[in-house]
Design an enzyme around this catalytic site. Structure first.
Site, PDB file in Angstrom:
ATOM      1  CE  LYS A 201      51.727  26.862   0.146  1.00 40.35           C
ATOM      2  NZ  LYS A 201      50.837  27.828   0.836  1.00 40.35           N
ATOM      3  CD  GLU A 207      51.906  32.600 -14.328  1.00 39.96           C
ATOM      4  OE1 GLU A 207      51.025  33.468 -14.196  1.00 39.96           O
ATOM      5  OE2 GLU A 207      51.944  31.544 -13.653  1.00 39.96           O
ATOM      6  N   GLY A 263      52.479  32.379   0.026  1.00 38.46           N
ATOM      7  CA  GLY A 263      53.568  32.916  -0.771  1.00 38.46           C
ATOM      8  C   GLY A 263      54.030  34.285  -0.341  1.00 38.46           C
ATOM      9  NE  ARG A 264      48.567  37.170   1.230  1.00 38.69           N
ATOM     10  CZ  ARG A 264      47.902  36.041   0.939  1.00 38.69           C
ATOM     11  NH1 ARG A 264      48.354  35.231  -0.014  1.00 38.69           N
ATOM     12  NH2 ARG A 264      46.800  35.711   1.591  1.00 38.69           N
ATOM     13  CD  GLU A 349      48.151  36.816  -3.435  1.00 37.80           C
ATOM     14  OE1 GLU A 349      48.147  36.787  -4.678  1.00 37.80           O
ATOM     15  OE2 GLU A 349      49.056  36.317  -2.749  1.00 37.80           O
ATOM     16  CG  HIS A 380      60.290  65.938  -9.108  1.00 33.60           C
ATOM     17  ND1 HIS A 380      60.403  67.266  -9.464  1.00 33.60           N
ATOM     18  CD2 HIS A 380      61.070  65.771  -8.012  1.00 33.60           C
ATOM     19  CE1 HIS A 380      61.231  67.870  -8.631  1.00 33.60           C
ATOM     20  NE2 HIS A 380      61.656  66.996  -7.740  1.00 33.60           N
ATOM     21  CE  LYS A 489      47.479  31.286 -10.494  1.00 32.15           C
ATOM     22  NZ  LYS A 489      47.990  30.518  -9.338  1.00 32.15           N
TER      23      LYS A 489
END
Length: 516
Positions: A201, A207, A263-264, A349, A380, A489
């Site tokens: 964005k 990263e 973003g999400r 978030e 399981h 950050k």
């Protein structure tokens, strides 16, 4: 003064009702033959059964009163109309407009249509082989480099819709800054036929940019291209096209989306570019249409039949009144294995907040912990705790009624396991021995998709987006900012630059890892 909902009449009524809840049995509620008509609903390709919850008609009425008193529907209309409901950043919230821009102004509608048109053009050129790379080859592989919403949404959808993937173009996703991942992936690819999509964005995410630099260095080394960012191999998806241009990427290879799309919530925008390459833009459009159908349902359905509203309110009942503060999501479909990862970001978030929309501290519990994995694997692993643990965890079960990618026998066993788990959690089984006693009375939702089509996936994603919205509206928090991710950050940058003072334990860790 805080606008906490604690002072509202409906909140006080629910608090009083919760004192009686320990004596209630869901199985007793389900003896009422009319219950399914009240708590089971069909929306497009989705059937949602809410009958196995610790909610009777009286509590349901109180919850709907709470939604009315907190103005959920008016805030929803404001969001769809393009009002700046992201109050902390004074921004619109436009992810629903990406699905259907008819609610917003003409300028915004035109911008969205232009963004999608460019996405269609480029994705179809890549899929058809018309887009030629530096050596004249067609694209056989695409690496999408992003993190958070620039990775999870399209990656999850690409995996969910793998039966629709192109046999000619493979899409790969890199998010983690762990260099082993990008080195392993590039070691399996032919650089001369690989395209790279840098999805960010801001186009400054550390990263993502480090992974991009590593990938472009590989492109240069393998192909001899001296300026790979400026080659036909590299595309950008960003809300900051100036930064992408300064990086060297050609304007015709920069796809944009609005700052007003978090973003999400961005898979509906050009962040979905690699997904459109993989499944085709027409099927991507079907996913948007499925989401738009759920949007209309959320805006128009009567409160007692409004599935996102009901799911959100039931979650508030458990989180704030009954005291059940985690929530498991179990898709009985391996293709939805990343759905929980996406929901964790979407929910935690969005609603992991301790301040209200006015910026004041709040005292009530907000976002629950979201977790889970696919069934039958989960059976399981952690279902022991779901059935006999001291903590009660509400569960969402998700499955497709039909699955052409599986065999009839496998799918029968899968569905039988899911339905049995939902029933067992509710009914339990009494025993004199604590080892073999199943207390039951544990709630679950069952969501059935006719099939896992693009439209059904779109509806499912939008259902959970609106559930999260409902809860944020009731708690009077801003579900569309995420300041909580910033401090780490800043400190990471301080460490890498060798600045700042740290506590003794941190200083010791820096020395042991060679970062001092």
């Amino acid at each position: 003064m805080s606008n906490s909902p604690e002072t509202l009449a409906a909140w006080q009524s629910l608090r009083a009702a919760a004192e009686q809840a320990p004596s209630w049995r869901i199985a007793d509620f389900c003896k009422d033959e009319s219950r399914l008509a009240t708590f089971s609903h069909q929306v497009g390709e989705l059937h949602v059964d809410l009958s196995k919850h610790l909610v009777d008609d009286n509590v349901l009425s109180m919850l709907l009163n709470l939604a009315e008193e907190t103005g959920v529907s008016s805030l929803a209309r404001a969001m769809f109309s393009g009002d700046a409901v992201n109050t902390a950043e004074n921004r619109q919230v436009l992810h629903t407009a990406m699905r259907d821009p008819s609610h917003v102004d003409n300028a915004t509608r035109g911008r969205i249509e232009k963004q999608h048109a460019k996405m269609r053009q480029l994705s179809e050129q890549i899929r058809s082989g018309d887009w030629k790379l530096s050596g004249g080859q067609r694209v056989t592989d695409v690496i999408n480099i992003g993190i958070g919403g620039s990775d999870l949404g399209p990656r999850m959808a690409n995996e969910a819709l793998r039966e629709y993937q192109s046999p000619d173009v493979r899409c790969h996703y890199i998010a983690n800054v762990d260099g082993a991942e990008i080195r392993h992936l590039t070691g399996t690819l032919n650089a001369a036929s690989t395209a790279v999509v840098i999805s960010s964005k801001s186009f400054t995410t550390s990263e993502t940019m480090l992974n991009a630099e590593t990938t472009l260095a590989w492109l240069s080394e393998e192909t001899g291209i001296t300026r790979p960012a400026s080659s036909p191999h590299v595309f950008a998806v960003t809300a900051n096209p100036d930064a992408a241009g300064a990086y060297g990427i050609a304007e015709e290879q920069i796809l944009t989306f609005d700052e007003s799309i978090g973003g999400r919530y961005s898979v509906w925008s050009c962040i979905g570019f690699p997904l459109a390459i993989s499944i085709g833009f027409n099927r991507f459009r079907e996913m948007l249409d499925g989401a738009a159908l759920m949007d209309r349902h959320f805006l128009e359905a009567a409160p007692r039949k409004n599935v996102p509203l009901l799911m959100g309110l039931i979650g508030i009942w458990y989180n704030n009144f009954v005291g059940w503060r985690t929530h498991a999501v179990i898709p009985y479909c391996q293709r939805l294995k990343m759905f929980v990862d996406h929901l964790q970001q979407l929910d935690m978030e969005s609603n992991g907040k301790s301040g209200d929309r006015a910026g004041e501290a709040i005292s009530i519990d907000t976002g629950p912990i979201i977790w889970g994995q696919t069934g039958t694997n989960g059976q399981h692993a952690f279902f022991q705790l779901l059935h006999q643990g001291s903590q009660v965890v509400p569960v969402d079960f998700i499955a497709a009624i039909r699955d052409a990618t599986s065999s009839h026998e496998h799918h029968r066993v899968l569905l039988a396991n899911m339905i049995a788990q939902s029933e067992a959690l509710m009914t339990g089984k009494a025993s004199e021995s604590a080892h073999t006693n199943y207390p039951g009375n544990r709630p679950s939702t069952v969501i059935l998709l006719n099939e896992l089509t693009p439209a059904a996936l779109g509806s499912l994603l939008a259902l959970y987006e609106h559930k999260v919205f409902v809860q944020g509206a009731v708690w009077h928090i801003n579900s569309f900012d995420q300041w909580g991710v910033e401090l780490g950050k800043v400190l990471a940058n301080d460490i890498l630059e060798g600045g700042g003072k740290h506590d003794a334990a941190t200083t010791d860790l820096l020395a042991r890892t060679g970062l001092d």
